[in-house]
Design a protein around this motif. Sequence first.
Motif, mmCIF file in Angstrom:
data_model
loop_
_atom_site.group_PDB
_atom_site.id
_atom_site.type_symbol
_atom_site.label_atom_id
_atom_site.label_comp_id
_atom_site.label_asym_id
_atom_site.label_seq_id
_atom_site.Cartn_x
_atom_site.Cartn_y
_atom_site.Cartn_z
ATOM 1 N N SER A 165 0.831 -1.203 0.000
ATOM 2 C CA SER A 165 0.000 0.000 0.000
ATOM 3 C C SER A 165 0.864 1.252 0.000
ATOM 4 O O SER A 165 0.565 2.224 -0.701
ATOM 5 C CB SER A 165 -0.937 -0.010 1.210
ATOM 6 N N LEU A 166 1.935 1.234 0.766
ATOM 7 C CA LEU A 166 2.880 2.361 0.744
ATOM 8 C C LEU A 166 3.500 2.515 -0.640
ATOM 9 O O LEU A 166 3.661 3.642 -1.133
ATOM 10 C CB LEU A 166 3.993 2.149 1.778
ATOM 11 N N ALA A 167 3.850 1.408 -1.266
ATOM 12 C CA ALA A 167 4.450 1.455 -2.601
ATOM 13 C C ALA A 167 3.505 2.116 -3.595
ATOM 14 O O ALA A 167 3.929 2.921 -4.431
ATOM 15 C CB ALA A 167 4.834 0.051 -3.068
ATOM 16 N N VAL A 168 2.229 1.795 -3.510
ATOM 17 C CA VAL A 168 1.247 2.411 -4.404
ATOM 18 C C VAL A 168 1.133 3.905 -4.108
ATOM 19 O O VAL A 168 1.103 4.727 -5.031
ATOM 20 C CB VAL A 168 -0.123 1.704 -4.282
ATOM 21 N N LEU A 169 1.094 4.274 -2.832
ATOM 22 C CA LEU A 169 1.013 5.697 -2.476
ATOM 23 C C LEU A 169 2.233 6.471 -2.960
ATOM 24 O O LEU A 169 2.116 7.623 -3.373
ATOM 25 C CB LEU A 169 0.891 5.869 -0.960
ATOM 26 N N ASP A 170 3.396 5.831 -2.896
ATOM 27 C CA ASP A 170 4.647 6.511 -3.240
ATOM 28 C C ASP A 170 5.008 6.441 -4.725
ATOM 29 O O ASP A 170 5.989 7.041 -5.146
ATOM 30 C CB ASP A 170 5.806 5.917 -2.427
ATOM 31 N N GLU A 171 4.210 5.720 -5.505
ATOM 32 C CA GLU A 171 4.562 5.487 -6.912
ATOM 33 C C GLU A 171 4.877 6.779 -7.653
ATOM 34 O O GLU A 171 5.881 6.858 -8.360
ATOM 35 C CB GLU A 171 3.432 4.755 -7.626
ATOM 36 N N HIS A 172 4.063 7.799 -7.516
ATOM 37 C CA HIS A 172 4.252 9.035 -8.276
ATOM 38 C C HIS A 172 5.130 10.045 -7.542
ATOM 39 O O HIS A 172 5.935 10.725 -8.168
ATOM 40 C CB HIS A 172 2.903 9.663 -8.622
ATOM 41 N N SER A 173 4.985 10.124 -6.235
ATOM 42 C CA SER A 173 5.707 11.153 -5.480
ATOM 43 C C SER A 173 7.120 10.742 -5.096
ATOM 44 O O SER A 173 7.997 11.598 -4.952
ATOM 45 C CB SER A 173 4.930 11.525 -4.214
ATOM 46 N N ASN A 174 7.356 9.447 -4.926
ATOM 47 C CA ASN A 174 8.668 8.979 -4.500
ATOM 48 C C ASN A 174 8.922 7.582 -5.071
ATOM 49 O O ASN A 174 8.853 6.581 -4.350
ATOM 50 C CB ASN A 174 8.743 8.973 -2.964
ATOM 51 N N PRO A 175 9.214 7.502 -6.383
ATOM 52 C CA PRO A 175 9.371 6.194 -7.031
ATOM 53 C C PRO A 175 10.468 5.317 -6.418
ATOM 54 O O PRO A 175 10.321 4.096 -6.382
ATOM 55 C CB PRO A 175 9.695 6.531 -8.483
ATOM 56 N N ASP A 176 11.533 5.931 -5.915
ATOM 57 C CA ASP A 176 12.596 5.127 -5.306
ATOM 58 C C ASP A 176 12.091 4.435 -4.045
ATOM 59 O O ASP A 176 12.357 3.258 -3.826
ATOM 60 C CB ASP A 176 13.816 5.990 -4.978
ATOM 61 N N ALA A 177 11.355 5.167 -3.215
ATOM 62 C CA ALA A 177 10.782 4.566 -2.006
ATOM 63 C C ALA A 177 9.769 3.502 -2.397
ATOM 64 O O ALA A 177 9.709 2.430 -1.773
ATOM 65 C CB ALA A 177 10.129 5.633 -1.133
ATOM 66 N N SER A 178 8.989 3.764 -3.423
ATOM 67 C CA SER A 178 7.996 2.802 -3.894
ATOM 68 C C SER A 178 8.665 1.492 -4.294
ATOM 69 O O SER A 178 8.216 0.414 -3.909
ATOM 70 C CB SER A 178 7.216 3.386 -5.075
ATOM 71 N N ARG A 179 9.736 1.586 -5.039
ATOM 72 C CA ARG A 179 10.478 0.388 -5.460
ATOM 73 C C ARG A 179 10.990 -0.375 -4.244
ATOM 74 O O ARG A 179 10.836 -1.595 -4.151
ATOM 75 C CB ARG A 179 11.648 0.782 -6.358
#
Length: 179
Positions: A91-105
């Motif tokens: 869920s965090l990865a989805v939230l961070d996909e656009h704003s913080n792609p590195d964290a999402s990965r």
Amino acid sequence: KPLASAQPKNARILYDLGFAQEHDPAHAGEDTAATSYKAAIAADPSFAEPQLALGLLDARNGRLDDAHRELQSAASLSSANPALHARALRSLAVLDEHSNPDASRDELLEALKLSPETPADILLSAHLAERANALPEAEAAYRRLLAVTPNDPDAIAGLAHSLTAQGKTAEAEALLTTA
């Protein structure tokens, strides 16, 4: 409600009440559910389920900062079982996909260490690869997704886009024609 009133510090009862309120089709129970989830968290901060539930509820209602905070809390609890921990990380990865792609990965990779890869994980990895302009990796992810979910329109469109961006227009056209 009577059980929660009788035991206002019982985190499990408060969480169950919040869950019931959130899923009650007769009422718009999201505000009352959030209140119950918060009470469960206050009663037992190490109980991950209400933190995850509140984070997901906040995300669905567009309260993304609150959602991120709650999901991060749920993901950081050592008491969370691996499946719940993985769900919070996804869920965090989805939230961070656009704003913080590195964290999402990184969040997605951590989730994959805890539970098997899902089609949604593959799609997210393809999107992240595209965002990083790693088109061959995006292509490979879309192909993996199509192997798992044949004829998936998102996977077909993504693969066609990835192929076109790599100059493989004939292959993209054949893919789209077949689809």
